[in-house]
Design a protein around this motif. Sequence first.
Motif, PDB file in Angstrom:
ATOM      1  N   LYS A 176      68.128   7.807 109.372  1.00  0.00           N
ATOM      2  CA  LYS A 176      66.994   8.679 109.155  1.00  0.00           C
ATOM      3  C   LYS A 176      66.836   9.596 110.370  1.00  0.00           C
ATOM      4  CE  LYS A 176      64.513   5.244 106.363  1.00  0.00           C
ATOM      5  NZ  LYS A 176      63.217   4.550 106.128  1.00  0.00           N
ATOM      6  N   THR A 177      66.894  10.901 110.133  1.00  0.00           N
ATOM      7  CA  THR A 177      66.787  11.881 111.215  1.00  0.00           C
ATOM      8  C   THR A 177      65.361  12.409 111.282  1.00  0.00           C
ATOM      9  OG1 THR A 177      69.093  12.532 110.922  1.00  0.00           O
ATOM     10  CG2 THR A 177      67.676  14.044 112.150  1.00  0.00           C
ATOM     11  N   VAL A 178      64.729  12.263 112.444  1.00  0.00           N
ATOM     12  CA  VAL A 178      63.339  12.650 112.634  1.00  0.00           C
ATOM     13  C   VAL A 178      63.228  14.165 112.794  1.00  0.00           C
ATOM     14  CG1 VAL A 178      61.295  12.353 114.095  1.00  0.00           C
ATOM     15  CG2 VAL A 178      62.851  10.416 113.706  1.00  0.00           C
ATOM     16  N   LYS A 179      62.239  14.741 112.121  1.00  0.00           N
ATOM     17  CA  LYS A 179      61.992  16.178 112.254  1.00  0.00           C
ATOM     18  C   LYS A 179      61.659  16.526 113.710  1.00  0.00           C
ATOM     19  CE  LYS A 179      60.107  17.023 107.596  1.00  0.00           C
ATOM     20  NZ  LYS A 179      58.888  17.392 106.821  1.00  0.00           N
ATOM     21  N   ASP A 236      54.325   7.681 111.500  1.00  0.00           N
ATOM     22  CA  ASP A 236      55.567   7.324 112.183  1.00  0.00           C
ATOM     23  C   ASP A 236      55.350   6.256 113.252  1.00  0.00           C
ATOM     24  OD1 ASP A 236      54.141   8.929 113.887  1.00  0.00           O
ATOM     25  OD2 ASP A 236      55.821  10.225 114.444  1.00  0.00           O
ATOM     26  N   SER A 275      62.525   8.296 100.077  1.00  0.00           N
ATOM     27  CA  SER A 275      63.622   9.275 100.148  1.00  0.00           C
ATOM     28  C   SER A 275      64.420   9.358  98.856  1.00  0.00           C
ATOM     29  CB  SER A 275      64.552   8.958 101.323  1.00  0.00           C
ATOM     30  OG  SER A 275      65.191   7.701 101.151  1.00  0.00           O
ATOM     31  N   ASP A 309      58.411   3.740 106.933  1.00  0.00           N
ATOM     32  CA  ASP A 309      59.692   3.128 106.571  1.00  0.00           C
ATOM     33  C   ASP A 309      59.561   2.094 105.461  1.00  0.00           C
ATOM     34  OD1 ASP A 309      61.244   4.596 108.379  1.00  0.00           O
ATOM     35  OD2 ASP A 309      60.696   3.260 110.029  1.00  0.00           O
ATOM     36  N   LYS A 339      67.286   7.240 113.489  1.00  0.00           N
ATOM     37  CA  LYS A 339      66.966   5.827 113.348  1.00  0.00           C
ATOM     38  C   LYS A 339      68.005   5.202 112.422  1.00  0.00           C
ATOM     39  CE  LYS A 339      62.587   4.882 112.665  1.00  0.00           C
ATOM     40  NZ  LYS A 339      61.196   4.986 112.184  1.00  0.00           N
ATOM     41  N   VAL A 342      67.663  11.824 105.193  1.00  0.00           N
ATOM     42  CA  VAL A 342      68.016  10.405 105.172  1.00  0.00           C
ATOM     43  C   VAL A 342      69.378  10.280 104.503  1.00  0.00           C
ATOM     44  CG1 VAL A 342      67.467   8.124 104.234  1.00  0.00           C
ATOM     45  CG2 VAL A 342      65.633   9.583 105.114  1.00  0.00           C
ATOM     46  N   TYR A 381      60.645  12.756 108.288  1.00  0.00           N
ATOM     47  CA  TYR A 381      62.096  12.812 108.387  1.00  0.00           C
ATOM     48  C   TYR A 381      62.635  14.121 107.826  1.00  0.00           C
ATOM     49  CZ  TYR A 381      61.699   7.855 109.432  1.00  0.00           C
ATOM     50  OH  TYR A 381      61.354   6.663 110.019  1.00  0.00           O
ATOM     51  N   THR A 408      56.636  13.610 104.762  1.00  0.00           N
ATOM     52  CA  THR A 408      57.501  12.729 105.534  1.00  0.00           C
ATOM     53  C   THR A 408      57.690  13.262 106.944  1.00  0.00           C
ATOM     54  OG1 THR A 408      59.714  11.729 105.646  1.00  0.00           O
ATOM     55  CG2 THR A 408      59.556  13.934 104.681  1.00  0.00           C
TER      56      THR A 408
END
Length: 252
Positions: free
Chosen positions: A187-190, A117, A134, A129, A196, A171, A168, A166
Amino acid sequence: MTPSAFLLAASMLLPMVGEAANAQAALAAARKQVESADYRLSGRLVRVEGNGARTSYGVNIKARWFPGVLRVLFHVTSPAKARVHVLLEMRPGEKSTIQIAHPGDAAATILPFDKWDEGPLGEGFSYEDFMESSYFWAGQTALGETKFGVRNCDLVRSTPGATDKTHYAEVKSWLDRQSDFPVYVEKTVKGSGLVKQFTYYGLRQTEGVWSASQVESKIRGHTGSILLIIDHGTPRAHLGMKDFSSAQLTGF
């Protein structure tokens, strides 16, 4: 159920079925674009601070889909102190890897997953990225037709399965219905829940291949952004395994 009630239920269901079918078709087309990748490009990664100050890195990128694996060779070419080569290998449903080399390294090293990341300019545009994974995750949900700006899009929510590697949690992709190319992605981060936001500008078709001339990455609620600006590109580069060899990875 009376005939009139049945017709009412059918009239409510059919548009949803149609939207789901369209979104699934768009997802299949997006996967096909990844699976037909064979390009090289040069450009810049630019960090834009909240006060407008800019930091620019030169980049060269090569990508080719081989049976079962997308290989992306990412070179940061300038400034001299930032030079680095990164080889990303995305294998749907299998173990993906990232290797990294710096000037003077005799061999590349495996980049640990907890650093996927990161990126040359931080987390805004991370190494992960560039993997386009995804579209191949276990969970795919069609959320129907929507608009992004003036474009009609199919919205798809992708969630990783237990074996999908991942950072994320999910997505969401707004896929342009004309090209099946993304125009906007969240994209939602864990863990942190950071979102993002990637916006794709200048969609164009060259030799039958769709691409964007610029991608902007922003973190929701944060100031500033990172731009990937494409100056030159070859959509059908006829790349081979030699273009992703260890010599290409460690040669500066």
